[in-house]
Design a protein around this motif. Structure first.
Motif, short mmCIF file in Angstrom:
data_model
loop_
_atom_site.label_atom_id
_atom_site.label_comp_id
_atom_site.label_asym_id
_atom_site.label_seq_id
_atom_site.Cartn_x
_atom_site.Cartn_y
_atom_site.Cartn_z
N UNK A 25 1.11 -0.97 -0.07
CA UNK A 25 0.18 -0.02 0.06
C UNK A 25 0.87 1.54 -0.32
N UNK A 26 0.34 2.15 -0.49
CA UNK A 26 0.94 3.54 -0.82
C UNK A 26 1.15 3.86 0.72
N UNK A 27 2.29 4.51 1.27
CA UNK A 27 2.52 5.59 2.75
C UNK A 27 1.98 6.83 2.04
N UNK A 28 2.10 7.07 3.71
CA UNK A 28 2.12 8.75 3.49
C UNK A 28 2.96 9.83 2.89
N UNK A 29 2.98 10.06 2.08
CA UNK A 29 4.30 10.70 1.17
C UNK A 29 5.04 9.73 0.63
N UNK A 30 4.62 8.56 0.16
CA UNK A 30 5.57 7.69 -0.04
C UNK A 30 4.36 6.99 -1.85
N UNK A 31 5.09 6.44 -2.63
CA UNK A 31 4.30 5.44 -4.10
C UNK A 31 5.19 4.62 -3.69
N UNK A 32 4.42 3.35 -3.20
CA UNK A 32 5.09 2.30 -4.03
C UNK A 32 5.64 1.99 -5.48
N UNK A 33 6.80 1.78 -6.16
CA UNK A 33 7.08 1.83 -7.28
C UNK A 33 7.19 0.44 -8.26
N UNK A 34 7.80 -0.65 -6.94
CA UNK A 34 7.95 -2.06 -7.42
C UNK A 34 9.22 -2.43 -6.41
N UNK A 35 9.16 -3.93 -6.99
CA UNK A 35 10.43 -3.91 -5.88
C UNK A 35 11.91 -4.41 -7.51
N UNK A 36 13.14 -4.56 -6.52
CA UNK A 36 13.84 -4.86 -7.43
C UNK A 36 15.02 -5.89 -6.45
N UNK A 37 15.47 -6.66 -7.72
CA UNK A 37 16.28 -7.74 -7.97
C UNK A 37 17.93 -7.24 -6.81
N UNK A 38 18.02 -6.18 -6.53
CA UNK A 38 19.61 -6.18 -6.21
C UNK A 38 18.69 -4.79 -5.36
N UNK A 39 20.17 -4.55 -4.22
CA UNK A 39 20.35 -3.41 -3.10
C UNK A 39 20.45 -1.95 -3.74
N UNK A 40 21.12 -1.77 -5.21
CA UNK A 40 21.10 -0.78 -5.89
C UNK A 40 19.48 0.33 -6.20
N UNK A 41 18.95 -1.03 -7.01
CA UNK A 41 17.35 -1.01 -7.46
C UNK A 41 17.87 0.01 -8.98
#
Length: 194
Positions: free
Chosen positions: A167-183
């Motif tokens: 779910x989106x959070x206050x001031x944040x929109x979920x953009x997805x998952x990445x398979x690496x730490x550097x996004x």
């Protein structure tokens, strides 16, 4: 041939039955009057025989087939190395080899640790190999924190699966998952089949 000497005698003019030898792991194919085992086998000394006689036992080592029945679960399979014919008394190891993304289901009594050992082959046998799909764990991370346990899920090799959508959070929109730490790269929303 049979290395054992069967000391016996016969009486001229009397038909005499030849003994049937037993050697563990061998089949007896008859007595012959020559070491090449040519001609017909002989089971008795005829009443017309005279003089010293020599007979040769034709023995053949018994062979047995060791096979495997492949049982696949969820479309996962594999092979078993070492199946075939073996001489009596042989020591044989059969090895279960799963296909990529599969594993040996070790909840069955055969193929413990991936192998089935026959210390001494004495008969034909077929063992069962049970294969199942590997199950992989997905662990979701957010801001260097682990999600609670309910955000840990599993998927099987060969299956597709959508990833959790936050779910989106206050001031944040979920953009997805990445398979690496550097996004880096494109976000991932699912695991594709394969």
């Amino acid at each position: 041939s049979d290395p054992v000497k069967y000391a016996s005698s016969y009486e001229e003019g009397v038909e005499t039955q030849l003994p049937i030898p037993f050697h563990e792991g061998y089949n007896f194919h008859g007595w012959f009057d020559n070491a090449d085992f040519s001609g017909d086998s002989i089971s008795k000394i005829s009443a017309t025989a005279t003089g010293e006689l020599h007979y040769y036992a034709s023995l053949e080592m018994r062979r047995f087939y060791l096979g495997a029945e492949i049982n696949d679960v969820d479309g996962c399979s594999g092979t078993v190395e070492g199946v075939g014919y073996y001489d009596y008394g042989s020591s044989v190891t059969l090895k279960a080899v799963p296909d990529p993304g599969c594993k040996l289901n070790d909840s069955y009594v055969t193929f413990q640790n991936g192998v089935e050992v026959f210390d001494k082959v004495t008969q034909s046998d077929t063992v069962s190999a049970y294969f199942t799909c590997e199950k992989y764990k997905i662990i979701y991370h957010e801001d260097d924190q682990f999600f609670p346990y309910w955000y840990e899920s599993r998927y099987s090799h060969g299956s597709a699966m959508a990833l959790v959508v936050l779910d989106d959070r206050t001031c944040y929109t979920f953009a997805g998952w990445y398979d690496n730490e550097g996004l880096e790269g494109e976000p991932i929303d699912s695991i594709s089949k394969g």
